[in-house]
Write a protein that holds these residues in place. Structure first.
Motif, PDB file in Angstrom:
ATOM      1  N   GLU A  28      35.913  42.270  46.606  1.00 23.09           N
ATOM      2  CA  GLU A  28      35.397  41.862  45.304  1.00 23.09           C
ATOM      3  C   GLU A  28      36.154  40.617  44.858  1.00 23.09           C
ATOM      4  O   GLU A  28      37.378  40.607  44.827  1.00 23.09           O
ATOM      5  CB  GLU A  28      35.603  42.977  44.285  1.00 23.09           C
ATOM      6  CG  GLU A  28      34.872  44.250  44.620  1.00 23.09           C
ATOM      7  CD  GLU A  28      35.181  45.365  43.637  1.00 23.09           C
ATOM      8  OE1 GLU A  28      35.665  45.074  42.528  1.00 23.09           O
ATOM      9  OE2 GLU A  28      34.952  46.524  44.003  1.00 23.09           O
ATOM     10  N   ALA A  29      35.406  39.566  44.491  1.00 24.26           N
ATOM     11  CA  ALA A  29      36.013  38.317  44.051  1.00 24.26           C
ATOM     12  C   ALA A  29      35.864  38.197  42.539  1.00 24.26           C
ATOM     13  O   ALA A  29      34.795  38.457  41.979  1.00 24.26           O
ATOM     14  CB  ALA A  29      35.355  37.133  44.729  1.00 24.26           C
ATOM     15  N   LYS A  30      36.975  37.821  41.883  1.00 19.47           N
ATOM     16  CA  LYS A  30      36.927  37.658  40.434  1.00 19.47           C
ATOM     17  C   LYS A  30      37.941  36.603  40.032  1.00 19.47           C
ATOM     18  O   LYS A  30      39.148  36.805  40.170  1.00 19.47           O
ATOM     19  CB  LYS A  30      37.238  38.983  39.755  1.00 19.47           C
ATOM     20  CG  LYS A  30      36.992  38.983  38.262  1.00 19.47           C
ATOM     21  CD  LYS A  30      37.291  40.347  37.687  1.00 19.47           C
ATOM     22  CE  LYS A  30      36.214  40.765  36.738  1.00 19.47           C
ATOM     23  NZ  LYS A  30      36.490  42.041  36.107  1.00 19.47           N
ATOM     24  N   SER A  31      37.480  35.467  39.561  1.00 23.83           N
ATOM     25  CA  SER A  31      38.328  34.382  39.048  1.00 23.83           C
ATOM     26  C   SER A  31      39.415  33.954  40.030  1.00 23.83           C
ATOM     27  O   SER A  31      40.558  33.753  39.652  1.00 23.83           O
ATOM     28  CB  SER A  31      38.973  34.787  37.727  1.00 23.83           C
ATOM     29  OG  SER A  31      37.994  35.131  36.785  1.00 23.83           O
ATOM     30  N   GLY A  32      39.055  33.823  41.301  1.00 24.18           N
ATOM     31  CA  GLY A  32      40.027  33.365  42.293  1.00 24.18           C
ATOM     32  C   GLY A  32      40.913  34.454  42.857  1.00 24.18           C
ATOM     33  O   GLY A  32      41.768  34.198  43.687  1.00 24.18           O
ATOM     34  N   TRP A  33      40.724  35.683  42.430  1.00 27.95           N
ATOM     35  CA  TRP A  33      41.475  36.825  42.946  1.00 27.95           C
ATOM     36  C   TRP A  33      40.515  37.687  43.754  1.00 27.95           C
ATOM     37  O   TRP A  33      39.347  37.834  43.406  1.00 27.95           O
ATOM     38  CB  TRP A  33      42.067  37.652  41.802  1.00 27.95           C
ATOM     39  CG  TRP A  33      43.141  36.936  41.065  1.00 27.95           C
ATOM     40  CD1 TRP A  33      42.983  36.124  39.976  1.00 27.95           C
ATOM     41  CD2 TRP A  33      44.530  36.952  41.344  1.00 27.95           C
ATOM     42  NE1 TRP A  33      44.195  35.634  39.572  1.00 27.95           N
ATOM     43  CE2 TRP A  33      45.170  36.131  40.391  1.00 27.95           C
ATOM     44  CE3 TRP A  33      45.315  37.575  42.306  1.00 27.95           C
ATOM     45  CZ2 TRP A  33      46.541  35.927  40.384  1.00 27.95           C
ATOM     46  CZ3 TRP A  33      46.677  37.375  42.289  1.00 27.95           C
ATOM     47  CH2 TRP A  33      47.279  36.559  41.341  1.00 27.95           C
ATOM     48  N   TYR A  34      41.040  38.288  44.811  1.00 32.25           N
ATOM     49  CA  TYR A  34      40.215  39.094  45.696  1.00 32.25           C
ATOM     50  C   TYR A  34      40.800  40.492  45.800  1.00 32.25           C
ATOM     51  O   TYR A  34      41.991  40.660  46.019  1.00 32.25           O
ATOM     52  CB  TYR A  34      40.128  38.451  47.081  1.00 32.25           C
ATOM     53  CG  TYR A  34      39.494  37.074  47.019  1.00 32.25           C
ATOM     54  CD1 TYR A  34      38.133  36.921  47.129  1.00 32.25           C
ATOM     55  CD2 TYR A  34      40.271  35.936  46.820  1.00 32.25           C
ATOM     56  CE1 TYR A  34      37.536  35.675  47.039  1.00 32.25           C
ATOM     57  CE2 TYR A  34      39.694  34.692  46.731  1.00 32.25           C
ATOM     58  CZ  TYR A  34      38.326  34.557  46.846  1.00 32.25           C
ATOM     59  OH  TYR A  34      37.745  33.323  46.752  1.00 32.25           O
ATOM     60  N   SER A  35      39.942  41.495  45.650  1.00 32.20           N
ATOM     61  CA  SER A  35      40.351  42.879  45.748  1.00 32.20           C
ATOM     62  C   SER A  35      39.723  43.478  47.002  1.00 32.20           C
ATOM     63  O   SER A  35      38.502  43.457  47.155  1.00 32.20           O
ATOM     64  CB  SER A  35      39.896  43.654  44.518  1.00 32.20           C
ATOM     65  OG  SER A  35      40.211  45.012  44.661  1.00 32.20           O
TER      66      SER A  35
END
Length: 118
Positions: A28-35
């Motif tokens: 999951e990508a969110k604002s340049g962070w990846y989970s």
């Protein structure tokens, strides 16, 4: 630091993760962070480092896990060593000397009618 192509890094990570774990990751990508699989959020450079770790031999990852366990036991031992020192400072407080009381007495001697500060 070189610019990273996010599609290429994610594709390489997915390939390495699938080879290591036998299933495709959920990224999951969110604002340049990846989970990855709902875990801790990481940056793209950290995904690239994780790709290098995953593409290595599985024996290396197995060897690194016991090392972590040993470091945790060392930290637990260091915590045990710190606790006697804390007990020693508490026993010093029972000696009857208080810095707060000493300071209050000193101020009363200088100015007998003055009130103590907070």
């Amino acid at each position: 630091m070189a610019n990273l192509d996010k599609d290429q890094v994610i594709a390489e990570f997915t390939k390495a993760y699938t080879q290591a774990n036998g299933k495709a990751p959920s990224i999951e990508a969110k604002s340049g962070w990846y989970s990855v699989d709902g875990g801790k959020n990481v940056r793209l450079a950290q995904l690239q480092e994780m790709t290098a770790d995953l593409s290595g031999n599985k024996n290396e990852t197995v060897k690194s896990e016991p090392v972590k366990a040993k470091s945790e036991t060392k930290s637990a031992k260091s915590n045990e060593k710190k606790s006697p020192k804390a007990k020693a400072t508490k026993s010093n407080a029972k000696s009857g000397f208080s810095v707060k009381a000493f300071y209050a007495e000193q101020l009363k001697n200088k100015a007998p009618g003055a009130t103590l500060p907070r």
